[in-house]
Design an enzyme around this catalytic site. Structure first.
Site, PDB file in Angstrom:
ATOM      1  CB  CYS A  62      -2.119  -3.773  -1.916  1.00 53.02           C
ATOM      2  SG  CYS A  62      -1.806  -5.243  -0.944  1.00 53.02           S
ATOM      3  CB  CYS A 107       0.956  -4.397   0.394  1.00 55.91           C
ATOM      4  SG  CYS A 107       0.206  -5.472  -0.805  1.00 55.91           S
ATOM      5  CG  ASP A 108       1.092  -0.383   0.702  1.00 57.37           C
ATOM      6  OD1 ASP A 108       2.167  -0.987   0.862  1.00 57.37           O
ATOM      7  OD2 ASP A 108       0.650  -0.066  -0.418  1.00 57.37           O
TER       8      ASP A 108
END
Ligand code: NAP
Length: 335
Positions: free
Chosen positions: A159, A162-163
């Protein structure tokens, strides 16, 4: 109450979805229980609760579904300038709650679908329902490497939204050739020094517009006809071993992160042995949303390996809700 937490992070948005609306009691029995809270589940919830069916959504491991990990959604009709995935899901959730849906942020651990009422268990709760909509979606496919498990969260991610911000100034590998991989690669260029897209063929599967964006981005380069054979590092990822699928040659490519975007697998484990599925685990449907069990319906990525769009999932959610409504009405008249 639903909390909305917007954190400015470059141009990303992070929204946390809180549990059950304040003051709302959970019941033991519902007209319909919807498993999953992506576009399919929440659209079904909007339709079911507007039809005055007592509706419970059990959200699953990722409340809001895959769009919570998506950056800008540009192809959902009605948003000419796009909308952040989490924001779209927040809106759908509020819309469902406005019409009376109860949303429980929990995970269904087992189901008993042989007899009616159907039974849904979570770790510490048991619910009965006259009808079920399975909208549990799909999860990212894994490469299947041991090193992928070892470095998960230490440089291996599924992701970028997200990261991605953790990889500022790094060289990054993205695996895959579909829209997801290209979307991840483009997003990662905001943070990374460079992005290598490793693809097992010499042509991308991604849509033309995404391809054009990737080809014209100076930070993105392509490693064609290649697979990631291993991921190396110590406490975190330092590189990958790339294998050329044509001549079998292996070489090291230094990088600080590996983003895997090679498609998805349906979340159907808990229905095995009760609901008919194909060999890949997708739920088989007949007459649009009906499963092999009368009163149990399926909607979205859990039964659709072909279209897999937020808008098609939402459409299937609507269809499943209308089918539930008809099923319950007919049953009432029969009795
Ligand atoms: P996808 O279209 O199935 O693409 C998966 C990619 O991963 C393919 O290029 C495939 O290679 C590769 N792959 C699969 N298994 C692999 C393995 N074991 N090792 C190496 N490579 C592997 O999946 P997706 O990209 O997640 O997209 C799913 C759907 O969502 C599509 O319909 C897509 O259009 C849509 N989507 C749309 C957007 C957008 O419009 N913004 C964004 C994301 C996704 P091959 O090409 O050789 O099969």
């Amino acid at each position: 109450m639903v909390t909305l937490e917007v954190m400015p992070m470059q141009d990303t948005i992070s929204i946390s979805l809180a549990s059950i609306e304040e003051g709302k009691e959970l019941k033991d029995r519902y007209d319909v229980i919807i498993l999953g809270s992506g576009p399919a589940g929440l659209t079904a919830a909007i339709y079911c609760s507007r039809a005055k069916l007592d509706t419970l959504v059990i959200s699953g491991t990722l409340p809001g579904g895959q769009l919570m990990n998506t950056h800008m959604v540009e192809n959902f009709p009605g948003f000419p300038h796009g909308i952040f995935g989490p924001e779209l899901m927040m809106n759908m959730r509020m819309q469902a709650e406005r019409f009376g849906t109860t949303i429980l942020d929990d995970v269904a651990t087992s189901v008993e679908l042989l007899n009616e009422p159907f039974i849904i268990n979570t770790v510490d709760k048991r619910f009965e329902a006259s009808a079920i909509i399975i909208a549990t979606g799909a999860s990212p496919r894994k490469l299947g490497l041991k090193s992928e498990e070892i470095f998960a969260g230490k440089g291996v991610s599924y992701c970028a939204t997200c990261d991605g911000p953790f990889f500022k100034g790094e060289d990054i590998v993205v695996v895959g050739g579909g829209d997801s991989a290209i979307e991840e690669a483009l997003f990662l260029t905001k943070f990374a020094n460079s992005v290598y897209v490793v693809h097992r063929r010499d042509k991308l599967r991604a849509s033309k517009i995404m391809q054009e964006r990737a080809f014209s981005n100076p930070k993105i380069s392509f490693v064609w006809n290649s697979v990631v054979d291993d991921i190396i590092g110590d406490k975190k990822v330092h590189g990958v071993i790339i294998k050329d699928v044509i001549n079998g040659e292996r070489r090291e490519l230094r990088c600080g992160g590996v983003f895997i975007a090679i498609g998805h697998e349906p979340n159907t484990q808990i229905f095995k042995g009760q609901i008919d599925m194909d060999e890949r685990g997708y739920i088989k449907v007949r007459e649009y949303t009906k499963t092999n069990i009368e009163g149990v319906f399926a909607a979205g990525d859990v039964h659709d390996p072909i279209y897999r769009q937020a808008v098609t999932a939402a459409g299937f959610g609507c269809m499943a809700a209308l089918d539930v409504e008809r099923y319950l009405t007919e049953k009432k008249y029969k009795h």
